[in-house]
Enzyme design. Structure first.
Site, short mmCIF file in Angstrom:
data_model
loop_
_atom_site.label_atom_id
_atom_site.label_comp_id
_atom_site.label_asym_id
_atom_site.label_seq_id
_atom_site.Cartn_x
_atom_site.Cartn_y
_atom_site.Cartn_z
N LYS A 11 0.86 -1.21 0.00
CA LYS A 11 0.00 0.00 0.00
C LYS A 11 0.88 1.24 0.00
O LYS A 11 2.01 1.22 0.47
CB LYS A 11 -0.95 0.01 1.20
CG LYS A 11 -0.30 0.04 2.59
CD LYS A 11 0.04 1.42 3.10
CE LYS A 11 0.67 1.40 4.49
NZ LYS A 11 1.41 2.61 4.84
N ASP A 138 -2.83 -1.36 9.95
CA ASP A 138 -2.97 -1.30 8.48
C ASP A 138 -3.65 -2.54 7.90
O ASP A 138 -3.95 -2.57 6.70
CB ASP A 138 -1.59 -1.18 7.82
CG ASP A 138 -0.94 0.17 8.07
OD1 ASP A 138 -1.68 1.11 8.42
OD2 ASP A 138 0.28 0.27 7.92
#
Ligand code: C5P
Length: 285
Positions: A11, A138
């Site tokens: 990401k 996350d």
């Protein structure tokens, strides 16, 4: 025994804002995250009938219960009550560590998705993301992927319109950044500039890559750049070859650039590769 295959996408944070410190020691965030095609590969043998094993092709990655991928399998088994019958997890690592690219979180999320799929989806995708939040901030986003606004500790997700097609160069400098230390540091300074998350959402809704690039901003970037001036060198090369924007991702130390096309992205890679072997060309996924 069955072998499962699952990609684990890295990401980047298109925006990252820290709104304040919470009573639980974490920080209240507002961040637009995006998965990119840079990825690890996860293979899981389920039902080995032997004690759990975790293997990784990269040195320095913990290959036991400290690994987030292992923790993910454990929490999945505990919460669903499913006996995995012995597993072997194999990780092919490409995502650099201590980079702000969510490598460990991506691996854990891939394990959750693979196991949930294999066992007939006992958990909804939302429940799976929530479960991931128990092991890392996350991981909920990495379970869902795509483009999301993430708030709270990072676990409150809202799916946003897809990022427009583009080429993204990621460059990982040699040094790493300690995430807890960086959060401590940001508590002691006034944040001079915040990202405009509303403008970022509007840009995504309009599918306007130029406006998306204009609104890329991470509050941690100036703090890390101040201490590691080589970040400016990397950014200057990206800038010279037409990057629409460049910014550190997460708590660093990787920098990403949104490039107008593949040719310029390739030139940036060629210019930086000698000094920075951790350089990748990727796309939003
Ligand atoms: O949740 P995770 O283990 O990934 O977080 C790593 C560290 O980052 C935490 O220990 C904390 O110091 C910091 N953090 C934070 N606020 C968040 C997310 C992470 O302070 N929202």
């Amino acid at each position: 025994m069955t072998t499962l295959f699952e990609p684990a996408f890295a990401k980047i944070n298109l925006t990252l804002d820290v709104l304040g410190k919470r009573d639980d020691g974490y920080h209240e965030l507002q961040t637009v995250m995006q998965t990119i095609s840079l990825r690890d590969d996860i293979e899981i043998d389920v039902g080995t009938g032997k004690p759990w094993v975790l293997k990784c092709d990269k040195e320095g990655v913990p290959c036991d219960e400290r690994n987030l991928a292992w923790k993910a399998a454990k929490v999945f088994s505990d919460v669903t009550g499913i006996d995995l019958g012995g597993i072997e997890i194999r990780i092919t690592k490409r995502i650099p560590s201590e980079a702000g690219l969510g490598g460990g979180s991506a691996d854990a999320a891939a394990v959750l998705r693979a196991l949930n799929g294999h066992f007939g989806a006992p958990l909804s995708i939302g429940a799976l993301a929530e479960l991931g939040g128990q092991i890392g901030s996350d991981i909920p986003f990495c379970v869902i992927g795509g483009t999301c606004m993430c708030e709270g500790r990072g676990e409150k997700l809202r799916v946003l319109p897809k990022m427009p097609e583009c080429v993204i160069v990621v460059c990982k400098p040699e040094f790493g950044v300690s995430t807890p230390e960086l959060y401590r540091k940001i508590d002691s300074v006034a944040i001079p500039k915040h990202p405009d998350n509303r403008a970022m959402e509007a840009a995504l809704l309009a599918g306007d890559l130029g406006k998306v690039a204009e609104n890329v901003y991470n509050v941690f970037d100036p703090i890390v750049t101040e201490e590691h001036l080589e970040m400016n060198y990397i950014k200057s090369i990206m800038n010279s070859y037409g990057a629409l924007t460049f910014q550190m991702t997460g708590s660093g130390s990787a920098i990403f650039a949104i490039m107008p096309d593949f040719e310029y992205a390739a030139v940036v890679c060629n210019m930086l590769r000698e000094n920075y072997p951790g350089i990748f060309i990727s796309m939003p996924v």
